[in-house]
Design a protein around this motif. Structure first.
Motif, short mmCIF file in Angstrom:
data_model
loop_
_atom_site.label_atom_id
_atom_site.label_comp_id
_atom_site.label_asym_id
_atom_site.label_seq_id
_atom_site.Cartn_x
_atom_site.Cartn_y
_atom_site.Cartn_z
N VAL A 74 0.83 -1.24 0.12
CA VAL A 74 -0.04 0.10 0.02
C VAL A 74 0.83 1.14 0.11
CG1 VAL A 74 -1.73 1.31 1.43
CG2 VAL A 74 -1.84 -1.15 1.05
N LEU A 75 2.06 1.16 0.81
CA LEU A 75 2.85 2.31 0.87
C LEU A 75 3.31 2.77 -0.51
CD1 LEU A 75 4.51 2.19 4.19
CD2 LEU A 75 2.83 3.84 3.63
N VAL A 76 3.69 1.68 -1.21
CA VAL A 76 4.34 1.73 -2.54
C VAL A 76 3.56 2.33 -3.60
CG1 VAL A 76 5.51 0.51 -4.54
CG2 VAL A 76 6.17 -0.20 -2.57
N LEU A 77 2.21 1.87 -3.53
CA LEU A 77 0.92 2.52 -4.26
C LEU A 77 0.72 3.82 -4.11
CD1 LEU A 77 -0.91 1.79 -6.32
CD2 LEU A 77 -2.32 0.94 -4.70
N LEU A 78 0.85 4.25 -2.58
CA LEU A 78 0.48 5.66 -2.50
C LEU A 78 1.47 6.54 -2.45
CD1 LEU A 78 -1.37 5.17 1.40
CD2 LEU A 78 -2.29 5.70 -0.96
N GLN A 79 2.73 6.15 -2.57
CA GLN A 79 4.13 6.95 -3.10
C GLN A 79 4.40 6.67 -4.43
OE1 GLN A 79 6.79 6.40 0.24
NE2 GLN A 79 5.60 7.53 1.58
N PHE A 80 3.49 6.33 -5.37
CA PHE A 80 3.68 6.08 -6.74
C PHE A 80 4.49 7.35 -7.51
CE2 PHE A 80 3.09 5.14 -11.19
CZ PHE A 80 3.39 3.69 -11.16
N PRO A 81 5.72 6.79 -7.77
CA PRO A 81 6.66 8.08 -8.18
C PRO A 81 6.12 8.47 -9.47
CG PRO A 81 7.82 6.04 -8.31
CD PRO A 81 6.58 5.60 -7.74
N GLU A 82 6.31 9.82 -9.92
CA GLU A 82 5.76 10.33 -11.29
C GLU A 82 7.08 10.24 -12.28
OE1 GLU A 82 3.61 14.05 -10.85
OE2 GLU A 82 2.13 12.91 -9.44
N ALA A 83 8.25 10.48 -11.85
CA ALA A 83 9.38 10.63 -12.34
C ALA A 83 10.36 9.72 -11.72
CB ALA A 83 9.87 11.95 -12.61
N ASP A 95 11.57 4.75 -10.09
CA ASP A 95 10.78 5.17 -10.85
C ASP A 95 9.29 4.42 -11.39
OD1 ASP A 95 11.62 2.69 -11.77
OD2 ASP A 95 12.89 3.54 -13.47
N PRO A 96 8.68 4.84 -12.13
CA PRO A 96 7.18 4.21 -12.29
C PRO A 96 7.43 2.84 -12.44
CG PRO A 96 7.04 6.18 -13.25
CD PRO A 96 8.31 6.07 -13.02
N MET A 97 8.42 2.28 -13.39
CA MET A 97 8.49 0.77 -13.53
C MET A 97 8.77 -0.08 -12.57
SD MET A 97 8.10 -1.33 -15.83
CE MET A 97 8.29 -3.15 -16.29
N SER A 98 9.74 0.31 -11.57
CA SER A 98 10.12 -0.34 -10.37
C SER A 98 8.94 -0.23 -9.31
CB SER A 98 11.33 0.46 -9.66
OG SER A 98 10.92 1.75 -9.31
N ALA A 99 7.98 0.70 -9.26
CA ALA A 99 7.07 0.73 -8.51
C ALA A 99 5.79 -0.29 -8.81
CB ALA A 99 6.36 1.95 -8.24
N VAL A 104 3.62 -5.80 -7.87
CA VAL A 104 3.14 -6.92 -8.41
C VAL A 104 3.80 -8.14 -7.21
CG1 VAL A 104 3.57 -8.72 -10.28
CG2 VAL A 104 2.81 -6.44 -10.64
N LEU A 105 5.11 -7.96 -7.00
CA LEU A 105 5.73 -8.70 -6.18
C LEU A 105 5.15 -8.73 -4.91
CD1 LEU A 105 8.61 -10.28 -5.29
CD2 LEU A 105 9.51 -8.04 -4.88
N GLY A 106 4.68 -7.76 -4.29
CA GLY A 106 4.07 -7.81 -2.96
C GLY A 106 2.95 -8.65 -2.92
N LEU A 107 2.04 -8.57 -4.24
CA LEU A 107 0.78 -9.35 -4.17
C LEU A 107 0.92 -10.76 -4.53
CD1 LEU A 107 -1.15 -6.95 -6.59
CD2 LEU A 107 -1.40 -7.24 -4.15
N VAL A 108 2.25 -11.01 -5.38
CA VAL A 108 2.60 -12.70 -5.41
C VAL A 108 2.79 -13.04 -4.20
CG1 VAL A 108 4.14 -13.86 -6.64
CG2 VAL A 108 3.31 -12.20 -7.95
N ALA A 109 3.81 -12.42 -3.38
CA ALA A 109 4.28 -12.72 -2.11
C ALA A 109 3.08 -13.04 -0.94
CB ALA A 109 5.37 -11.73 -1.36
#
Length: 206
Positions: A74-83, A95-99, A104-109
Motif C-alpha cells: 500500500v505504501l508503494v502504491l500511495l507513493q507512486f513516483p511520477e518521475a 521510477d514508475p516501472m520499479s514501483a 506485483v511482487l507484494g501481491l505475489v508474495a
C-alpha cells in the motif's frame, strides 16, 4: 556377619534421606506438591500444551508478516513516483516501472504466504524461520528491482540466495532436502564468484 553398604545407601544417609526411598525429580516433586501430577499422561498433556502454544505463536507471526506485506504494498502504491529519481549516489533508482514491479511482487508474495501456510501445517514443516526468510527474500527481490548498479544487483541477489539456501534445508529429516541445499549452496557460491569477476572486469574497462 558384616554387611557392606552400597554407595547409594551411603549417599542417602549423607543427604538425610531414608534408604530405599526413590529419588523424586524436582519438577515432578513440585507438581506432586501442587496436586498436578497426572502420572504417565502428564508428559503427553504438557507436550500438547506446548504444541498448541507454538502453533498460536506461528499463527500470530503469519498474521504479522501478512500485515507487513500489505502495508508495504500500500505504501508503494500511495507513493507512486511520477518521475525517475536516484538516491545513494545513483545506486538506487525509484521510477514508475520499479514501483509497478514492487506492487506485483507484494501481491505475489501475499498469495505465496497464504497458500504455503496450509501446506506447511499439513506436512508439519511450519516454523517461524520460514516467514522471516521469506521476508528477506522479498527484500532482496525489491533491491534488485530498484538496482541501478552492478553492486546493488549483487547485494539483492545474495540476500535472496542466502534466504533460499536456508528455506530449502528447512526439512531436516529429509536427506533429499539437505542434499539439494548443499548442491544449491555450492552452485550459488560458484555463480557468485563468477558474477563478481565479471563485474570487476566491467568496472575495470569503464
Amino acid at each position: 556377619l558384616t554387611t557392606q553398604s552400597s554407595p547409594r545407601a551411603e549417599r542417602s544417609e549423607a543427604e538425610g534421606s531414608p534408604l530405599g526411598e526413590e529419588e523424586v525429580p524436582p519438577l515432578r516433586l513440585a507438581m506432586l506438591g501442587s496436586g498436578r501430577d497426572d502420572g504417565p499422561g502428564m508428559n503427553m498433556a504438557a507436550h500438547k500444551t506446548i504444541t498448541v502454544i507454538g502453533a498460536g505463536l506461528v499463527g500470530m507471526l503469519f498474521g504479522l508478516v501478512m500485515f507487513v506485506l500489505i502495508v508495504t504494498t500500500v505504501l508503494v502504491l500511495l507513493q507512486f513516483p511520477e518521475a525517475s529519481s536516484h538516491v545513494l549516489s545513483g545506486h538506487f533508482v525509484s521510477d514508475p516501472m520499479s514501483a509497478i514491479l514492487k506492487i506485483v511482487l507484494g501481491l505475489v508474495a501475499l498469495v505465496v504466504f497464504f497458500y504455503s501456510y496450509d501446506y506447511l501445517l499439513e506436512h508439519e514443516l511450519i516454523k517461524g524461520e520460514y516467514f522471516i526468510l521469506m521476508l528477506f527474500a522479498v527484500l532482496g527481490m525489491q533491491i534488485m528491482i530498484s538496482a541501478n548498479s552492478m553492486l546493488t544487483v549483487y547485494l539483492g541477489l545474495e540476500l535472496l540466495s542466502l534466504s533460499l539456501y536456508a528455506m530449502i534445508a528447512m526439512n531436516r529429516t529429509s536427506a533429499v532436502a539437505t542434499e539439494a541445499a548443499m548442491k544449491y549452496f555450492v552452485l550459488g557460491a560458484l555463480a557468485s564468484g563468477m558474477l563478481l569477476y565479471g563485474i570487476s572486469m566491467l568496472y575495470g574497462v569503464s
